[in-house]
Design a protein around this motif. Structure first.
Motif, PDB file in Angstrom:
ATOM      1  N   VAL A   1      -9.567  10.959  16.643  1.00 51.55           N
ATOM      2  CA  VAL A   1      -9.750   9.832  15.714  1.00 51.55           C
ATOM      3  C   VAL A   1      -8.510   9.663  14.857  1.00 51.55           C
ATOM      4  N   MET A   2      -7.954  10.781  14.387  1.00 48.57           N
ATOM      5  CA  MET A   2      -6.777  10.707  13.521  1.00 48.57           C
ATOM      6  C   MET A   2      -5.541  10.230  14.277  1.00 48.57           C
ATOM      7  N   ARG A   3      -5.413  10.611  15.531  1.00 51.18           N
ATOM      8  CA  ARG A   3      -4.263  10.126  16.314  1.00 51.18           C
ATOM      9  C   ARG A   3      -4.300   8.602  16.416  1.00 51.18           C
ATOM     10  N   ARG A   4      -5.472   8.063  16.722  1.00 54.98           N
ATOM     11  CA  ARG A   4      -5.593   6.600  16.818  1.00 54.98           C
ATOM     12  C   ARG A   4      -5.383   5.950  15.447  1.00 54.98           C
ATOM     13  N   GLN A   5      -5.844   6.639  14.418  1.00 58.51           N
ATOM     14  CA  GLN A   5      -5.670   6.101  13.071  1.00 58.51           C
ATOM     15  C   GLN A   5      -4.189   6.047  12.675  1.00 58.51           C
ATOM     16  N   LEU A   6      -3.453   7.094  12.989  1.00 63.70           N
ATOM     17  CA  LEU A   6      -2.022   7.108  12.664  1.00 63.70           C
ATOM     18  C   LEU A   6      -1.261   6.056  13.473  1.00 63.70           C
ATOM     19  N   ASP A   7      -1.662   5.858  14.726  1.00 65.61           N
ATOM     20  CA  ASP A   7      -1.045   4.804  15.539  1.00 65.61           C
ATOM     21  C   ASP A   7      -1.317   3.427  14.913  1.00 65.61           C
TER      22      ASP A   7
ATOM     23  N   ILE B   1       0.839  -1.201   0.000  1.00 67.39           N
ATOM     24  CA  ILE B   1       0.000   0.000   0.000  1.00 67.39           C
ATOM     25  C   ILE B   1       0.872   1.248   0.000  1.00 67.39           C
ATOM     26  N   VAL B   2       0.566   2.147  -0.924  1.00 68.93           N
ATOM     27  CA  VAL B   2       1.187   3.467  -0.911  1.00 68.93           C
ATOM     28  C   VAL B   2       0.134   4.455  -0.411  1.00 68.93           C
ATOM     29  N   LEU B   3       0.395   5.039   0.746  1.00 64.35           N
ATOM     30  CA  LEU B   3      -0.467   6.084   1.293  1.00 64.35           C
ATOM     31  C   LEU B   3      -0.023   7.427   0.724  1.00 64.35           C
ATOM     32  N   ASP B   4      -0.907   8.394   0.741  1.00 63.75           N
ATOM     33  CA  ASP B   4      -0.562   9.739   0.286  1.00 63.75           C
ATOM     34  C   ASP B   4      -0.546  10.679   1.488  1.00 63.75           C
ATOM     35  N   GLU B   5       0.369  11.627   1.483  1.00 65.17           N
ATOM     36  CA  GLU B   5       0.445  12.567   2.597  1.00 65.17           C
ATOM     37  C   GLU B   5      -0.877  13.294   2.801  1.00 65.17           C
ATOM     38  N   ALA B   6      -1.589  13.548   1.693  1.00 63.21           N
ATOM     39  CA  ALA B   6      -2.894  14.222   1.813  1.00 63.21           C
ATOM     40  C   ALA B   6      -3.846  13.408   2.678  1.00 63.21           C
ATOM     41  N   SER B   7      -3.789  12.079   2.554  1.00 59.13           N
ATOM     42  CA  SER B   7      -4.725  11.223   3.285  1.00 59.13           C
ATOM     43  C   SER B   7      -4.406  11.166   4.779  1.00 59.13           C
ATOM     44  N   VAL B   8      -3.139  11.285   5.149  1.00 57.12           N
ATOM     45  CA  VAL B   8      -2.809  11.227   6.572  1.00 57.12           C
ATOM     46  C   VAL B   8      -2.946  12.597   7.240  1.00 57.12           C
ATOM     47  N   ARG B   9      -2.984  13.649   6.450  1.00 59.93           N
ATOM     48  CA  ARG B   9      -3.162  14.995   7.021  1.00 59.93           C
ATOM     49  C   ARG B   9      -4.628  15.429   7.045  1.00 59.93           C
ATOM     50  N   ARG B  10      -5.462  14.792   6.248  1.00 62.37           N
ATOM     51  CA  ARG B  10      -6.886  15.147   6.227  1.00 62.37           C
ATOM     52  C   ARG B  10      -7.546  14.642   7.506  1.00 62.37           C
ATOM     53  N   GLU B  11      -8.075  15.538   8.314  1.00 68.20           N
ATOM     54  CA  GLU B  11      -8.648  15.169   9.616  1.00 68.20           C
ATOM     55  C   GLU B  11     -10.060  14.617   9.446  1.00 68.20           C
ATOM     56  N   ILE B  12     -10.146  13.328   9.326  1.00 71.68           N
ATOM     57  CA  ILE B  12     -11.444  12.650   9.258  1.00 71.68           C
ATOM     58  C   ILE B  12     -11.848  12.270  10.679  1.00 71.68           C
TER      59      ILE B  12
ATOM     60  N   TYR C   1       8.182   7.441   0.901  1.00 75.36           N
ATOM     61  CA  TYR C   1       8.931   7.154   2.118  1.00 75.36           C
ATOM     62  C   TYR C   1       8.525   5.782   2.652  1.00 75.36           C
ATOM     63  N   GLU C   2       9.489   5.082   3.255  1.00 80.97           N
ATOM     64  CA  GLU C   2       9.179   3.828   3.926  1.00 80.97           C
ATOM     65  C   GLU C   2      10.051   3.688   5.161  1.00 80.97           C
ATOM     66  N   GLY C   3       9.736   2.714   5.987  1.00 81.51           N
ATOM     67  CA  GLY C   3      10.546   2.473   7.179  1.00 81.51           C
ATOM     68  C   GLY C   3      10.586   3.669   8.118  1.00 81.51           C
ATOM     69  N   ASP C   4      11.782   3.996   8.599  1.00 85.18           N
ATOM     70  CA  ASP C   4      11.943   5.080   9.571  1.00 85.18           C
ATOM     71  C   ASP C   4      11.499   6.420   9.003  1.00 85.18           C
ATOM     72  N   ARG C   5      11.755   6.630   7.711  1.00 83.46           N
ATOM     73  CA  ARG C   5      11.396   7.925   7.127  1.00 83.46           C
ATOM     74  C   ARG C   5       9.879   8.109   7.110  1.00 83.46           C
ATOM     75  N   MET C   6       9.143   7.051   6.811  1.00 77.88           N
ATOM     76  CA  MET C   6       7.693   7.108   6.858  1.00 77.88           C
ATOM     77  C   MET C   6       7.220   7.324   8.289  1.00 77.88           C
ATOM     78  N   SER C   7       7.805   6.600   9.216  1.00 77.71           N
ATOM     79  CA  SER C   7       7.406   6.725  10.620  1.00 77.71           C
ATOM     80  C   SER C   7       7.632   8.134  11.141  1.00 77.71           C
ATOM     81  N   GLU C   8       8.722   8.751  10.713  1.00 79.84           N
ATOM     82  CA  GLU C   8       9.009  10.121  11.147  1.00 79.84           C
ATOM     83  C   GLU C   8       7.968  11.101  10.629  1.00 79.84           C
ATOM     84  N   LEU C   9       7.559  10.947   9.372  1.00 78.49           N
ATOM     85  CA  LEU C   9       6.538  11.849   8.832  1.00 78.49           C
ATOM     86  C   LEU C   9       5.203  11.628   9.529  1.00 78.49           C
ATOM     87  N   LEU C  10       4.856  10.370   9.789  1.00 72.97           N
ATOM     88  CA  LEU C  10       3.614  10.088  10.517  1.00 72.97           C
ATOM     89  C   LEU C  10       3.666  10.687  11.920  1.00 72.97           C
TER      90      LEU C  10
END
Length: 285
Positions: free
Chosen positions: A185-191, A169-180, A266-275
């Protein structure tokens, strides 16, 4: 839960083997239908895997195609017996369109699933709270619970147990920043995404805004890969659906797109850092 043998998987096995046997016999679908005094549409539906097949009709086809291998015949007869009955999503039939039902049948037998959504998080990674908040904006209240349960059941079939496809799965930064659903809810979703990234059959990447434009910047899509059949493309959205296997150019365009965005995501640590950065912004918001 382990993925039990769904009727749609048995129909798919029959579709592949019967098409192969017909082609080996040097017959067209019209030839076979005429020889058996069937309608052409009946044979087309059988080879499309959209209908069940009785053992009597199966034996007629195998005799016509001169398939005599006892083991293969026995396996196909078992598949025919198992091609009847309801698929796992039948209990959600009120909220599953015919196109999506067809997709779910193929998805259940895929060996590799690759997906990307440029706007929202894909259904396979959504928490119950995220899915509820998202779907409540577009689904009548009477069907909301069913829609959410459908998503969660689909997740369980893939992630609970050792058996299942490789999921990329490739997620998009727009999808993780959009507060649904709001910040909590988003904090739990990112976790949840961080936890899912540790699953042994899941590869998660995150495409940053800096990636810019690409072929599917406005279109969510899913690629299904099979060891014994051609890949399938599913375009999501109101006008979406499964693409024809004959549309090789369209398939190639999305395959190339997935490879391109995967290479720069981004993947691995770099993805985790952005999240973690996005989560921190929710804490401070």
């Amino acid at each position: 839960m382990p993925r039990d043998i769904d009727p749609s998987l048995n129909r798919r096995r029959l579709r592949i083997e019967l098409r192969k046997a017909r082609e080996n016999a040097g017959m067209t679908q019209r030839d076979a239908a005429k020889a058996l005094e069937w309608s052409l549409s009946k044979l087309i539906r059988i080879e499309a895997g959209t209908v069940s097949l009785g053992v009597t009709d199966l034996r007629a086809l195998l005799q016509l195609y001169e398939v005599a291998d006892p083991q293969l015949v026995a396996e196909l007869e078992d598949a025919a017996r198992g091609s009847k009955g309801q698929s796992w999503w039948a209990q959600y039939s009120d909220v599953v369109s015919p196109q999506y039902a067809l997709y779910l049948g193929y998805e259940g037998s895929a060996d590799v699933i690759r997906m990307y959504n440029p706007v929202i998080l894909p259904g396979l990674v959504q928490t119950a709270d995220y899915a509820t908040a998202l779907l409540s904006a577009m689904t009548p209240e009477t069907r909301l619970r069913q829609q959410v349960d459908l998503r969660l059941t689909r997740q369980e079939r893939f992630f609970d147990g050792d058996d299942g496809p490789e999921i990329d799965i490739v997620l998009d930064e727009a999808s993780v920043r959009r507060e649904i659903g709001g910040a909590s809810v988003m904090r739990r979703q990112l976790d949840h995404i961080q936890e899912l990234a540790q699953h042994p059959r899941v590869t998660l990447r995150l495409l940053p805004f800096s990636a810019g434009a690409h072929y599917s910047v406005t279109t969510p899509f899913i690629l299904l890969g099979f060891k014994d059949d051609d890949d399938l493309l599913y375009l999501e959205g109101p006008g979406g659906g499964l693409s024809s296997r004959d549309d090789l150019d369209l398939m190639a365009s999305y395959q190339e797109c997935f490879e391109e965005i995967s290479a720069i995501a981004y993947e691995g640590d770099r993805m985790s850092e952005l999240l973690a950065t996005v989560r921190e912004s929710l804490d401070n918001g």
